[in-house]
Enzyme design. Structure first.
Site, short mmCIF file in Angstrom:
data_model
loop_
_atom_site.label_atom_id
_atom_site.label_comp_id
_atom_site.label_asym_id
_atom_site.label_seq_id
_atom_site.Cartn_x
_atom_site.Cartn_y
_atom_site.Cartn_z
N LYS A 99 -28.50 8.46 29.14
CA LYS A 99 -27.20 8.93 29.62
C LYS A 99 -26.79 8.11 30.84
O LYS A 99 -27.57 7.94 31.78
CB LYS A 99 -27.24 10.42 29.99
CG LYS A 99 -27.59 11.34 28.83
CD LYS A 99 -26.57 11.31 27.72
CE LYS A 99 -25.29 12.03 28.07
NZ LYS A 99 -25.39 13.48 28.09
N TYR A 152 0.84 -1.21 0.00
CA TYR A 152 0.00 0.00 0.00
C TYR A 152 0.87 1.25 0.00
O TYR A 152 0.64 2.19 -0.77
CB TYR A 152 -0.94 0.02 1.21
CG TYR A 152 -1.86 1.22 1.23
CD1 TYR A 152 -3.11 1.17 0.62
CD2 TYR A 152 -1.47 2.41 1.83
CE1 TYR A 152 -3.95 2.28 0.60
CE2 TYR A 152 -2.29 3.53 1.82
CZ TYR A 152 -3.53 3.45 1.21
OH TYR A 152 -4.34 4.56 1.19
N LYS A 163 -23.87 5.51 22.36
CA LYS A 163 -23.80 6.96 22.14
C LYS A 163 -22.33 7.37 22.22
O LYS A 163 -21.76 7.48 23.29
CB LYS A 163 -24.62 7.72 23.18
CG LYS A 163 -24.70 9.22 22.93
CD LYS A 163 -25.62 9.88 23.96
CE LYS A 163 -25.71 11.37 23.69
NZ LYS A 163 -24.42 12.05 23.86
#
Length: 678
Positions: free
Chosen positions: A324, A50, A124
């Site tokens: 939360k 690469y 989250k």
């Protein structure tokens, strides 16, 4: 093609058209390999191959710049240093999710939907929200959340993130598509970055979120390219009519993954609330072992048609909720208590703690708020204590554990003299706040006052940051605001890490600030308790600095937003001979304060001449936009509700201002009625 096939082609003898085709094919190949490596974690060529192919592409484009591919892997190395970020409006508002903090509240959300539903569940991420726009499948630009209405264009930095697709992996891309996600830095990369920062720049980031956000807002994309940021996509915003929207949220995420985006490998489709509870239990226990920080869980109604039926509030979708995690609490030990001095002389006790990990951050300091709190919680030097940190909130000592107290634990006493300048510390009116009386003679107050003076909402000298202010004060190059305008090139380049270009940028920024509005100037001089809104009200009322200097207490308290304490602070400020000298010296060096221009406002029967307070969030207006609109028709917009207030304009999630308006009998106008009145 394989790497060997690319290497075997004698590109130096190709005709121009063939060479361009070869470069495009090589760029596409490298983009595909980057996707396999960074997004799917399934590389099919070696890192060495690469790197060689990448270097080959660089060399070919350097020799043939006219053939540089658009949105290729070459864009990931960064480009020119920017002067600043352009602010642009979101095509679709970037709203926020409502929060819940317990399973009971989550159950209430589920039950209120009144349908037999599936929920798409995902972690989250604790990072920086971003919107990325694609035109015909190609990267166009990227914007931060900002205030939800508009954000900063950070395209060059976002392009450097390895797993952000520069082209969508589809043969039939929509004309326009906005993909939203979270830019993060995983825990291991964060530790490595902080080690580098500590060694090379003698500073560190507080947590991975700050590191990600700070990186994206850097002006030099080449530096950003060296940081291992990652994008996790969670949905879409704006899209053109030719986009075929999937039937479910889960299918939408699979589609985004097929386009080349990374999605969380901890997504889950819950068929009922029992499975929601199982997911919550699993993720709560796995949280510490994840490679990245999460601060909660997100639950979305899976059926897209049902999402549309359930709808939105001004704040965000009613079909999704954020759970939360509770604030994290851990034990530590108070090694010492030191006292910090703020801009207005306020003395704040800070606990120096035995370093401990709280909420993904190593905490060694925590606020104790004030001496009364210390006494109430009975916190002593040497105590074992409970330390709490939630989100970006400053860590605090919640309580001491007296059962473990040692015999030599020391009680904390408020010093009688300032720890910085040795001036007397006073407590006025037996309040919780003690203050140093040194004023401008106290280096700590001087430093903080000057930081405030140059801040964005004051004089807006954006190239003169907090660290540079500290350097300049420590070197005795500045003490008062006027000294900033006397700085020269030689003084700045003589400071550590201040090259010629940086020094010139600072001087240009200082020059640019020489014609502030009267409101900015009033805010900048730092009168106690006088904020941005109050400064604006004072500027509009008095019209000039001369009139403001001569203001009497009786006149001041008649102004909306100015109470008795604020009026007393203004009078006291202008009675201080040093303050007058500082302001006069400032004017003597040629600063031209721009007085407000009296504007003839369009007449509006409902609002002209009325005192208005805005509270809550609105579906059709940004707060700034609504404020300017009301001012343009002659309303006086203030920040607090009082007997002087004529009406309160109320959006969703209004708080104490609405309650106070109702108590005082002030007229309340809802958004639904606002448009008719305007």
């Amino acid at each position: 093609m394989t790497p060997n096939e690319f290497f075997s082609i004698k590109y130096h003898i190709l005709a121009k058209a063939e060479l361009k085709a070869y470069i495009d094919k090589l760029a596409d190949y490298l983009s595909q390999q980057s996707y396999l490596y960074h997004t799917l974690d399934k590389p099919i060529i070696s890192d060495s191959d690469y790197d060689k192919l990448f270097r080959l592409l660089q060399d070919l484009v350097n020799d043939n710049p006219q053939f540089k591919p658009i949105n290729s892997v070459l864009d990931r190395v960064g480009g020119e240093v920017l002067a600043g970020f352009e602010t642009i409006k979101h095509k679709k508002k970037m709203t926020s999710l409502a929060n819940v903090f317990s399973l009971e509240e989550l159950r209430d959300f589920y039950d209120k939907i009144e349908y037999d539903i599936e929920l798409e569940c995902e972690p989250k991420m604790d990072g920086l929200a971003i919107s990325i726009f694609y035109k015909n499948g190609k990267f166009d630009y990227a914007v931060t959340r900002g205030d939800g209405i508009q954000g900063e264009k950070v395209s060059e930095n976002v392009k450097t993130i390895r797993n952000v697709p520069l082209k969508l992996n589809t043969s039939n891309p929509p004309e326009e598509l906005e993909v939203r996600g979270e830019i993060i830095l995983d825990k291991q990369s964060f530790l490595s970055l902080n080690e580098y920062m500590q060694t090379h720049e003698n500073k560190t980031f507080a947590n991975p979120r700050n590191a990600a956000a700070g990186s994206i807002r850097m002006l030099d994309s080449k530096v950003v390219a060296k940081r291992p940021l990652k994008l996790y996509s969670y949905g879409i915003g704006y899209f053109s009519k030719d986009f075929v929207y999937p039937e479910t949220q889960f299918e939408l995420m699979q589609l985004l993954q097929s386009f080349g985006f990374t999605i969380s490998d901890n997504m889950f489709l819950a068929k009922n609330f029992s499975e929601v509870e199982e997911y919550h239990h699993k993720m709560s226990h796995q949280r510490a072992d994840l490679a990245y920080d999460i601060d909660g869980l997100v639950f979305k109604v899976n059926n897209i048609k049902l999402q549309d039926t359930i709808g939105y509030t001004a704040r965000g979708p009613k079909w999704a909720i954020a759970y939360k995690f509770p604030a994290e609490e851990v034990e530590s030990e108070v090694l010492n208590v030191e006292f910090q001095v703020g801009r207005t002389g306020a003395i704040t006790p800070v606990a120096r703690l035995k370093p401990v990990a709280v909420g993904g951050v190593i905490v060694s300091n925590a606020t104790l708020h004030n001496i009364n709190e210390i006494k109430r919680k009975d916190i002593r030097v040497g105590d074992r204590v409970i330390v709490r940190r939630a989100g970006d909130v400053i860590p605090e000592v919640v309580k001491s554990l007296p059962q473990y107290r040692k015999s030599d634990a020391q009680m904390v006493e408020m010093p009688t003299n300032c720890p910085v300048c040795d001036s007397k510390i006073e407590n006025v009116n037996d309040q919780a706040i003690y203050r140093c009386t040194g004023g401008w003679h106290c280096q700590a107050q001087t430093t903080e006052r000057l930081k405030h003076f140059v801040s964005r909402k004051a004089m807006d000298i954006d190239k003169l940051g907090a660290k540079l202010i500290e350097q300049l004060v420590a070197a005795n190059l500045i003490k008062y605001p006027a000294d900033i305008y006397k700085l020269n090139f030689e003084q700045l380049t003589g400071l550590e890490r201040m090259a010629a270009k940086s020094s010139q940028n600072v001087l240009d920024s200082i020059t640019k600030s020489k014609e502030p509005s009267l409101a900015r100037f009033i805010f900048a001089i730092g009168i106690k308790d006088i904020g941005e809104v109050s400064s604006d009200a004072l500027a509009n009322h008095f019209g000039s600095l001369e009139s403001f200097r001569d203001a009497k207490f009786e006149e001041l308290i008649e102004i909306n937003d100015i109470g008795e304490i604020m009026a007393n602070n203004i009078v006291s400020f202008w009675h201080d001979s040093l303050n007058i000298k500082i302001v006069e010296e400032f004017l003597a060096i040629g600063i031209k304060i721009q007085n407000p221009v009296k504007v003839e406002h369009a007449y509006n029967e409902s609002f002209t001449g009325k005192t208005v307070v805005i509270t809550g969030s609105f579906e059709n207006y940004g707060r700034t936009e609504l404020t300017q609109l009301l001012k343009s028709i002659g309303a006086k917009v203030t920040s607090s509700v009082s007997k002087k207030t004529d009406m309160v304009i109320c959006g969703d999630n209004a708080g104490s201002k609405l309650t106070k308006a109702q108590e005082l009998g002030v007229e309340v106008i809802l958004e639904d009625n606002l448009k008719d009145l305007l």
